[in-house]
Design a protein around this motif. Structure first.
Motif, PDB file in Angstrom:
ATOM      1  N   ASN A  13       0.772  -1.256  -0.136  1.00 19.16           N
ATOM      2  CA  ASN A  13      -0.188   0.015   0.015  1.00 19.16           C
ATOM      3  C   ASN A  13       1.057   1.117   0.152  1.00 19.16           C
ATOM      4  OD1 ASN A  13       0.502   0.764   2.781  1.00 19.16           O
ATOM      5  ND2 ASN A  13      -0.523  -1.066   3.413  1.00 19.16           N
ATOM      6  N   TRP A  14       0.304   2.262  -0.151  1.00 20.57           N
ATOM      7  CA  TRP A  14       0.888   3.666  -0.292  1.00 20.57           C
ATOM      8  C   TRP A  14       1.845   3.855   0.889  1.00 20.57           C
ATOM      9  CZ3 TRP A  14       3.080   5.895  -3.976  1.00 20.57           C
ATOM     10  CH2 TRP A  14       2.413   6.021  -5.374  1.00 20.57           C
ATOM     11  N   ASP A  15       1.249   3.794   2.047  1.00 23.70           N
ATOM     12  CA  ASP A  15       1.849   4.322   3.321  1.00 23.70           C
ATOM     13  C   ASP A  15       3.198   3.386   3.527  1.00 23.70           C
ATOM     14  OD1 ASP A  15      -0.205   5.535   4.294  1.00 23.70           O
ATOM     15  OD2 ASP A  15      -1.089   4.141   5.383  1.00 23.70           O
ATOM     16  N   GLU A  16       3.180   2.195   3.224  1.00 27.24           N
ATOM     17  CA  GLU A  16       4.387   1.347   3.152  1.00 27.24           C
ATOM     18  C   GLU A  16       5.338   1.910   2.069  1.00 27.24           C
ATOM     19  OE1 GLU A  16       4.039  -2.815   3.910  1.00 27.24           O
ATOM     20  OE2 GLU A  16       2.243  -2.687   5.074  1.00 27.24           O
ATOM     21  N   CYS A  18       5.800   4.692   0.760  1.00 29.04           N
ATOM     22  CA  CYS A  18       6.353   6.164   1.092  1.00 29.04           C
ATOM     23  C   CYS A  18       7.022   5.857   2.171  1.00 29.04           C
ATOM     24  CB  CYS A  18       5.273   7.103   1.323  1.00 29.04           C
ATOM     25  SG  CYS A  18       4.226   7.620  -0.104  1.00 29.04           S
ATOM     26  N   ALA A  19       6.810   5.091   3.226  1.00 33.73           N
ATOM     27  CA  ALA A  19       7.749   4.705   4.392  1.00 33.73           C
ATOM     28  C   ALA A  19       9.103   4.223   3.878  1.00 33.73           C
ATOM     29  CB  ALA A  19       6.995   3.854   5.234  1.00 33.73           C
ATOM     30  N   ALA A 281      -2.377  15.242  -1.066  1.00 31.06           N
ATOM     31  CA  ALA A 281      -2.406  13.597  -0.493  1.00 31.06           C
ATOM     32  C   ALA A 281      -3.123  12.896  -0.925  1.00 31.06           C
ATOM     33  CB  ALA A 281      -2.604  13.900   0.764  1.00 31.06           C
ATOM     34  N   CYS A 284      -2.963   9.560  -3.609  1.00 32.31           N
ATOM     35  CA  CYS A 284      -2.731   8.121  -2.930  1.00 32.31           C
ATOM     36  C   CYS A 284      -3.869   7.549  -2.916  1.00 32.31           C
ATOM     37  CB  CYS A 284      -1.850   8.012  -1.593  1.00 32.31           C
ATOM     38  SG  CYS A 284      -0.121   8.528  -1.683  1.00 32.31           S
ATOM     39  N   ASP A 285      -5.008   8.214  -2.609  1.00 32.23           N
ATOM     40  CA  ASP A 285      -6.346   7.279  -2.660  1.00 32.23           C
ATOM     41  C   ASP A 285      -6.798   7.233  -4.204  1.00 32.23           C
ATOM     42  OD1 ASP A 285      -6.366   7.419   0.098  1.00 32.23           O
ATOM     43  OD2 ASP A 285      -7.138   9.719   0.085  1.00 32.23           O
ATOM     44  N   GLU A 513       7.429  11.560  -3.753  1.00 35.80           N
ATOM     45  CA  GLU A 513       5.872  10.929  -3.329  1.00 35.80           C
ATOM     46  C   GLU A 513       4.826  11.578  -4.168  1.00 35.80           C
ATOM     47  OE1 GLU A 513       5.298  11.055   0.470  1.00 35.80           O
ATOM     48  OE2 GLU A 513       7.415  10.401   1.269  1.00 35.80           O
ATOM     49  N   SER A 515       2.354  13.228  -3.099  1.00 37.42           N
ATOM     50  CA  SER A 515       2.093  14.396  -2.678  1.00 37.42           C
ATOM     51  C   SER A 515       2.878  15.442  -2.769  1.00 37.42           C
ATOM     52  CB  SER A 515       2.015  14.385  -1.089  1.00 37.42           C
ATOM     53  OG  SER A 515       2.990  13.850  -0.474  1.00 37.42           O
TER      54      SER A 515
END
Length: 544
Positions: A13-16, A18-19, A281, A284-285, A513, A515
């Motif tokens: 997923n996007w959170d991972e 970007c992390a 932001a 990513c959705d 990213e 964003s």
């Protein structure tokens, strides 16, 4: 046309995603590591990144370029984070500058093959955009174990010095500060600049004391041979002698303040900017991590362009390529983007998303030519599988239409900015202004993938060739061996299509990213509109 199938991304997923990007950036930013940073400090010197942070204006964003250069490469030599040189754009004394700073914490700032490629890219960006260059020199020269890949060719080490001379002739300001080692052929870089500073304890010479002793038997001290005092008072090579890094950086700021203020070329304009309709932001959705999932590219544009500024061009024709006029940060631009869901044309025929058909190519070619007529910078948003294939497509003239688009992009006189969102495969990469077509800047999201075709398509093609070869030799293909071969090909392609593989080799300027995209595009447009080539727009022969 079949849709390239790719292996599942390392992060689901996007959170991972970007992390992971953030972790990689932090690891790269450490350069040669804590011990090497401590050694640099023990010499009374700042690291390359510390020097940049002190030099640029407070609050100015350092838009780093090529941070992933050398990523995963040169492992047998301990690696070369960021290819041992930091490059990027920022403001110094309210003037936009390209900074090139050797990282002495990585093999004493030695030049690897990717170091050369990265510096040359930074110089090209500065040249085409007439962007002042500031060099912070602290390098031991060529990395000798790889000298055969660095030294002789037209785009190798010597090209840097050639570019110094050409930039000077073009009137592009260049200021160099020697803040450590500057030896052998590398000594020509600062001396070919307009102004030259040097700190105490630094060295500038073609051969160091040990080499001079072994070559001609002359015993000479570091200071006599190439110290700041000698070059300031005896050889007259340097213009400013500074006691330490802090004084040198202050002097640099004062010298940059003497340069002309940033300006817009007369053919471009910037209107009062408006905020985007949607927050960055939201990208990513709206943009799925998995490439097979559909999305509406016009919704992505709402996060990137100024609110209510999009004027779509030929909206009912060639709908798998979306073209239109818009504003980004007040800059009028032309946008070419791939649509990522199926569309039906006026004849009721289904067209696959992210595939370029003859009508889409024809539309995009005309749009690119129109933007050149009116001096509108072009922004390309990639998520493309390639051109449509098959009997109907060939008979409709897909090659002719694609060639027209390639011709128009190749001969464009306006600035081109490229962002790879997802796939960028085969000739579709070329048609959407890939690296070979001179975009002023080329950025990529963590979901981006580069390849001639997808991993599974490549495996299928190569296996067919292998099976045919076995049958010609009278052998019967072994299912187990073929499966192992398939897995090996897929694994290799999956590694090679990872965008970090591309960034490591300089095929993209930076991984960003989603964003960050709007801000990065605005800053890139500020740079790209500084200069316009004084040439008419011409394409030569077009098949129409």
């Amino acid at each position: 046309m079949s849709v390239p199938q790719s292996a599942t991304h390392a992060a689901p997923n996007w959170d991972e995603l970007c992390a992971a990007l953030c972790r990689d950036r932090k690891r790269i930013a450490l350069g040669g590591g804590a011990a090497a940073i401590a050694r640099q400090h023990e010499k009374g010197r700042l690291t390359a990144r510390e020097r940049i942070a002190e030099l640029i204006d407070p609050g100015s964003r350092f838009q780093e370029l090529g941070q992933f250069a050398g990523y995963g490469m040169y492992g047998e030599f301990g690696g070369a984070p960021a290819a041992s040189v930091i490059c990027g754009v920022a403001k110094i004394s309210e003037r936009s500058c390209m900074l090139i700073a050797n990282d002495a914490t990585v093999k004493a700032g030695a030049f690897f093959p990717m170091t050369v490629k990265k510096v040359l890219r930074a110089q090209r960006i500065a040249m085409i955009n007439r962007l002042p260059l500031v060099y912070l020199v602290d390098s031991a020269g060529v990395f000798l174990p790889l000298q055969d890949e660095i030294f002789p060719d037209e785009d190798d080490f010597g090209r840097i010095f050639r570019n110094n001379a050409v930039l000077s002739a073009l009137g592009v300001p260049q200021i160099a500060a020697i803040m450590g080692n500057c030896v052998a052929g590398g000594g020509y870089l600062p001396v070919l600049c307009d102004k030259l500073l040097m700190t105490e304890g630094s060295g500038l010479y073609l051969a160091g004391p040990a080499l001079v002793k072994s070559s001609i038997g002359q015993a000479v001290s570091h200071e006599e041979l190439g110290g700041a005092g000698m070059h300031s008072a005896i050889s007259g090579t340097i213009d400013f002698r500074e006691p330490d890094d802090a004084a040198c950086l202050n002097r640099l700021r004062s010298l940059v303040a003497l340069l002309p203020e940033d300006q817009l070329a007369a053919v471009f304009r910037r209107d009062p900017p408006r905020e985007a309709k949607r927050d960055g932001a939201d990208l990513c959705d709206l943009f799925p991590v998995m490439p097979q999932q559909r999305y509406e590219v016009r919704q992505l544009l709402e996060c990137l362009i100024d609110a209510d500024s999009f004027l779509e061009y030929k909206a009912e024709y060639g709908q798998t390529v979306v073209c239109g006029y818009a504003h980004i940060g007040g800059f009028p631009v032309g946008i070419v983007a791939n649509q990522h869901h199926p569309e039906k044309n006026a004849r009721g025929e289904l067209q696959f998303g992210s595939v370029v058909y003859h009508d889409g190519a024809d539309k995009a070619a005309r749009f690119v030519m129109d933007c050149n007529q009116t001096w509108l910078p072009l922004v390309f948003l990639h998520d493309v599988y390639g051109f449509m294939v098959g009997r109907d497509s060939e008979q409709a003239g897909i090659i002719r239409a694609g060639a027209k688009l390639v011709n128009a992009i190749s001969n464009s006189r306006v600035p081109k900015l490229t962002v790879i969102l997802g796939g960028s495969y085969g000739a579709g990469h070329y048609a959407m202004c890939g690296k070979a077509f001179d975009p002023r800047f080329l950025f990529a999201w963590p979901t981006a993938q580069y390849a001639v075709m997808g991993a599974h398509q490549a495996a299928g093609t190569l296996l067919e060739i292998e099976i045919a070869a076995l049958k010609r030799s009278g052998a019967e293909p072994d299912a187990g061996e073929l499966d192992k071969l398939r897995q090996a090909i897929v694994a290799s392609y999956t590694t090679q299509t990872d965008i970090r593989h591309a960034a490591a080799r300089g095929w993209v300027d930076e991984i960003i990213e989603p964003s960050e995209t709007r801000d990065v595009l605005i800053r890139s447009l500020e740079i790209a509109t500084r200069h316009a080539e004084d040439e008419p727009f011409r394409t030569g022969v077009l098949q129409v």
